[in-house]
Design a protein around this motif. Structure first.
Motif, PDB file in Angstrom:
ATOM      1  N   CYS A   1       0.853  -1.179   0.000  1.00 14.93           N
ATOM      2  CA  CYS A   1       0.000   0.000   0.000  1.00 14.93           C
ATOM      3  C   CYS A   1       0.892   1.233   0.000  1.00 14.93           C
ATOM      4  CB  CYS A   1      -0.889  -0.011   1.232  1.00 14.93           C
ATOM      5  SG  CYS A   1      -1.975   1.424   1.361  1.00 14.93           S
ATOM      6  N   TYR A   2       0.566   2.179  -0.840  1.00 13.15           N
ATOM      7  CA  TYR A   2       1.312   3.432  -0.931  1.00 13.15           C
ATOM      8  C   TYR A   2       0.326   4.579  -1.017  1.00 13.15           C
ATOM      9  CZ  TYR A   2       5.015   0.243  -2.141  1.00 13.15           C
ATOM     10  OH  TYR A   2       5.917  -0.793  -2.121  1.00 13.15           O
ATOM     11  N   GLU A   3       0.613   5.640  -0.299  1.00 13.23           N
ATOM     12  CA  GLU A   3      -0.228   6.826  -0.376  1.00 13.23           C
ATOM     13  C   GLU A   3       0.230   7.696  -1.543  1.00 13.23           C
ATOM     14  OE1 GLU A   3      -1.709  10.654   2.247  1.00 13.23           O
ATOM     15  OE2 GLU A   3      -0.032   9.446   2.967  1.00 13.23           O
TER      16      GLU A   3
ATOM     17  N   PHE B   1      -4.888   5.952  -2.307  1.00 10.54           N
ATOM     18  CA  PHE B   1      -3.974   4.916  -1.837  1.00 10.54           C
ATOM     19  C   PHE B   1      -3.896   3.855  -2.918  1.00 10.54           C
ATOM     20  CE2 PHE B   1      -5.006   7.060   2.022  1.00 10.54           C
ATOM     21  CZ  PHE B   1      -3.835   7.021   2.734  1.00 10.54           C
TER      22      PHE B   1
ATOM     23  N   VAL C   1      -3.192   0.256  -3.711  1.00 15.77           N
ATOM     24  CA  VAL C   1      -3.167  -1.017  -3.005  1.00 15.77           C
ATOM     25  C   VAL C   1      -2.849  -2.113  -4.013  1.00 15.77           C
ATOM     26  CG1 VAL C   1      -4.550  -2.632  -1.645  1.00 15.77           C
ATOM     27  CG2 VAL C   1      -4.815  -0.180  -1.295  1.00 15.77           C
TER      28      VAL C   1
ATOM     29  N   LEU D   1      -9.994   0.410   4.442  1.00 11.63           N
ATOM     30  CA  LEU D   1      -8.584   0.810   4.429  1.00 11.63           C
ATOM     31  C   LEU D   1      -8.227   1.535   5.717  1.00 11.63           C
ATOM     32  CD1 LEU D   1      -5.948   0.946   2.781  1.00 11.63           C
ATOM     33  CD2 LEU D   1      -6.761   3.149   1.920  1.00 11.63           C
TER      34      LEU D   1
ATOM     35  N   THR E   1      -5.328   0.410   8.485  1.00 15.39           N
ATOM     36  CA  THR E   1      -4.190   1.276   8.816  1.00 15.39           C
ATOM     37  C   THR E   1      -4.214   1.719  10.273  1.00 15.39           C
ATOM     38  OG1 THR E   1      -5.371   3.208   7.962  1.00 15.39           O
ATOM     39  CG2 THR E   1      -3.850   2.096   6.463  1.00 15.39           C
TER      40      THR E   1
ATOM     41  N   LEU F   1      -1.733  -2.616   8.397  1.00 16.02           N
ATOM     42  CA  LEU F   1      -1.274  -2.192   7.079  1.00 16.02           C
ATOM     43  C   LEU F   1      -0.604  -0.828   7.192  1.00 16.02           C
ATOM     44  CD1 LEU F   1      -1.302  -2.775   4.000  1.00 16.02           C
ATOM     45  CD2 LEU F   1      -3.488  -1.565   3.914  1.00 16.02           C
ATOM     46  N   ARG F   2       0.561  -0.718   6.598  1.00 17.45           N
ATOM     47  CA  ARG F   2       1.256   0.565   6.526  1.00 17.45           C
ATOM     48  C   ARG F   2       1.222   1.046   5.084  1.00 17.45           C
ATOM     49  NH1 ARG F   2       6.741   0.694   7.760  1.00 17.45           N
ATOM     50  NH2 ARG F   2       6.445   2.925   7.781  1.00 17.45           N
ATOM     51  N   CYS F   3       0.946   2.321   4.909  1.00 10.20           N
ATOM     52  CA  CYS F   3       0.873   2.927   3.579  1.00 10.20           C
ATOM     53  C   CYS F   3       1.780   4.158   3.531  1.00 10.20           C
ATOM     54  CB  CYS F   3      -0.555   3.316   3.247  1.00 10.20           C
ATOM     55  SG  CYS F   3      -1.701   1.928   3.198  1.00 10.20           S
TER      56      CYS F   3
ATOM     57  N   ASP G   1       4.213   7.752  -1.491  1.00  9.39           N
ATOM     58  CA  ASP G   1       5.073   7.445  -2.639  1.00  9.39           C
ATOM     59  C   ASP G   1       6.106   8.552  -2.791  1.00  9.39           C
ATOM     60  OD1 ASP G   1       3.826   9.586  -3.872  1.00  9.39           O
ATOM     61  OD2 ASP G   1       2.850   8.415  -5.413  1.00  9.39           O
TER      62      ASP G   1
END
Length: 95
Positions: free
Chosen positions: A47-49, A60, A62, A78, A82, A87-89, A92
């Protein structure tokens, strides 16, 4: 500098320019979410913001073994993953 060396560096510069990934390619740091998936992703690999930038919405990204999806930042499932630490996001690194 010799002419052949200048040509080589010029060719290298052109290759680097055209080999840069486009915004919609597969890497999480270069993704560009313009719309969102309505589905809940049950098994998440990453997961990336994505922060808002020109042409891209705050979202996000995913990923799992089936692909990648852009998810709304306010998606309840989500937020639950978090806030519980499941889950860590991280953000980017794209601009």
């Amino acid at each position: 500098m010799r002419t052949s060396t200048r040509c080589w560096f010029g060719l290298l510069a052109v290759m680097m320019l055209f080999s840069t990934p486009r915004a919609d390619s597969l890497g999480p740091s270069i993704a560009c979410c313009r719309s969102f998936s309505p589905r809940r992703i049950h098994v998440v690999r990453g997961c990336y913001e994505q922060r808002p930038r020109r042409g891209c919405q705050h979202a996000f990204l995913v990923t799992n073994r089936k692909g990648r999806w852009c998810v709304r930042p306010d998606a309840a499932w989500l937020r639950e993953k978090t806030t519980t630490g499941n889950l860590r996001c991280p953000p980017d690194l794209s601009f």
